[in-house]
Design an enzyme around this catalytic site. Structure first.
Site, short mmCIF file in Angstrom:
data_model
loop_
_atom_site.label_atom_id
_atom_site.label_comp_id
_atom_site.label_asym_id
_atom_site.label_seq_id
_atom_site.Cartn_x
_atom_site.Cartn_y
_atom_site.Cartn_z
N ARG A 65 -78.50 1.51 47.48
CA ARG A 65 -77.52 2.06 47.20
C ARG A 65 -76.64 1.78 48.77
NH1 ARG A 65 -80.31 5.77 45.13
NH2 ARG A 65 -82.25 4.88 46.40
N THR A 66 -77.06 1.12 49.38
CA THR A 66 -76.83 0.58 51.01
C THR A 66 -75.69 -0.62 50.74
OG1 THR A 66 -78.16 2.49 52.34
CG2 THR A 66 -76.74 0.40 53.64
N LYS A 93 -91.30 -19.50 54.88
CA LYS A 93 -91.56 -20.69 55.34
C LYS A 93 -91.74 -21.12 57.07
CE LYS A 93 -88.33 -22.85 51.87
NZ LYS A 93 -86.78 -23.04 51.89
N ARG A 115 -80.94 -4.21 58.18
CA ARG A 115 -81.55 -3.51 57.83
C ARG A 115 -83.13 -3.98 57.89
NH1 ARG A 115 -82.40 0.64 52.31
NH2 ARG A 115 -81.20 1.52 53.99
N HIS A 143 -80.67 5.41 60.69
CA HIS A 143 -79.70 4.88 59.46
C HIS A 143 -78.05 5.91 59.42
CE1 HIS A 143 -78.54 3.63 55.72
NE2 HIS A 143 -79.67 4.39 54.50
N1 CP Z 1 -80.48 5.84 51.23
C1 CP Z 1 -80.94 4.08 51.14
O1 CP Z 1 -81.48 4.39 52.29
O2 CP Z 1 -80.81 4.24 50.07
P1 CP Z 1 -81.34 2.67 49.24
O3 CP Z 1 -82.53 2.39 50.11
O4 CP Z 1 -81.51 2.73 48.24
O5 CP Z 1 -79.93 1.81 49.78
#
Ligand code: CP
Length: 320
Positions: A65-66, A93, A115, A143
């Protein structure tokens, strides 16, 4: 506030978490996202705000999603994108996190979306790079864009957050979504109940202004929204409950529990969802579920964040 005032009042060059945003900042993101959603509904899907710029998506952890929505958000604002995933990269590497980020920065993005499994990893990049940094999830810490899209979705369906009661259910201990939601919901005046097995709810979480319940059944009738958090098996060291079946029995949302909620209550889940664990298919696909609305709203929230950070950088440059 109109769009120009919103953009000129926004001062943050980075989006690292909701802890460091004011209620006014949070409302500015939600309002900007609402404006982008309204424009899209009128047929203005492609905007030119970031034309000529590049946004780099650096994902050191998996995401559906993100990642996809940040990528599409950048494209909707006419930016180019760089897509980096840890798997298949030169990390294998021996290249370090920082050297990887600096390598991507050398390609000229104006913002990077990060992330990472380590709490604080995006904060470190915000100090080391000369570009805007957006946190797309850092370990168990925050988040922010997930919480913003959750707030947006609740506001869209139920109006002002102030006075609403929201239950965050599940693995509170390991959930960055819980922490960002708590900051955002409390700043906007919502009552927050965190609910889960005692082993997955840190006692000192009350310092964030939330109540604790160890019984989902006790709080069901009083909440306006339930946000069902995934059990983060990948972040758990040790057994926090006897079995998945017992977790689902005590904390899983099912048809019976759903029928005991208020008629207009909402069921959210950040996803990915584990059908049969946090919720049954009947609930996931039922009339109270806004799970796919959350995904849809993630696009305009991420457009709003990219846009406001870009405006802050432009304003800082103009005033330098
Ligand atoms: N909710 C969320 O962060 O989903 P993803 O891990 O798919 O990005």
């Amino acid at each position: 506030m109109d769009g120009d005032s919103r953009a000129s009042n926004w001062k943050h060059r980075h989006l690292l978490g909701l802890e460091s945003l004011s209620a006014e900042d949070i409302v500015a993101v939600l309002d900007q996202a609402a404006e982008f959603k309204r424009l899209a509904e009128q047929g203005e899907r492609k905007l030119t705000a970031l034309a000529g710029q590049t946004v780099a998506n650096l994902f050191f952890e998996p995401s559906t999603r993100t990642r996809t929505s940040f990528s599409l958000a950048a494209k909707r604002l006419s930016a180019d994108t760089i897509e980096f995933s840890a798997s298949g990269s030169s990390l294998s590497k021996g290249e370090t996190y920082l050297d990887t980020a600096r390598t991507i920065e050398a390609l000229g993005p104006s913002m990077v979306v990060v992330r990472h499994s380590s709490p604080g990893a995006p904060h470190m990049l915000s100090r080391q790079l000369d570009v805007g940094v957006l946190n797309a999830g850092d370990g168990t810490h925050e988040h922010p864009t997930q919480a913003l899209l959750d707030l947006f979705t609740i506001r869209e369906h139920r109006g002002d957050l102030a006075g609403k009661t929201v239950a965050l259910v599940g693995d509170i201990r390991h959930s960055r979504v819980a922490r960002s939601n708590i900051w955002g919901l409390r700043k906007l005046g919502a009552r927050v109940i965190v609910c889960g097995p005692a082993t997955l709810v840190p006692r000192n979480i009350t310092e964030m202004g939330v109540e604790i319940s160890y019984s989902l059944d006790r709080v069901l009738g009083e909440v306006d929204c339930v946000n069902l958090l995934r059990v983060q098996f990948e972040r758990q060291r040790g057994a926090f409950f006897p079995s998945i079946a017992e977790y689902a029995h005590l904390f899983g949302m099912n048809g019976d529990r759903q029928r005991r909620m208020k008629d207009d209550a909402l069921i959210l889940a950040p996803g990915p969802i584990n059908r049969g664990v946090e919720l049954t298919p009947e609930v996931a696909d039922g009339s109270k579920s806004v799970i796919l609305d959350q995904v849809t709203n993630g696009l305009v929230i991420r457009m709003a964040c990219l846009y406001l950070l870009d405006r802050a950088a432009a304003n800082a440059e103009a005033n330098a």
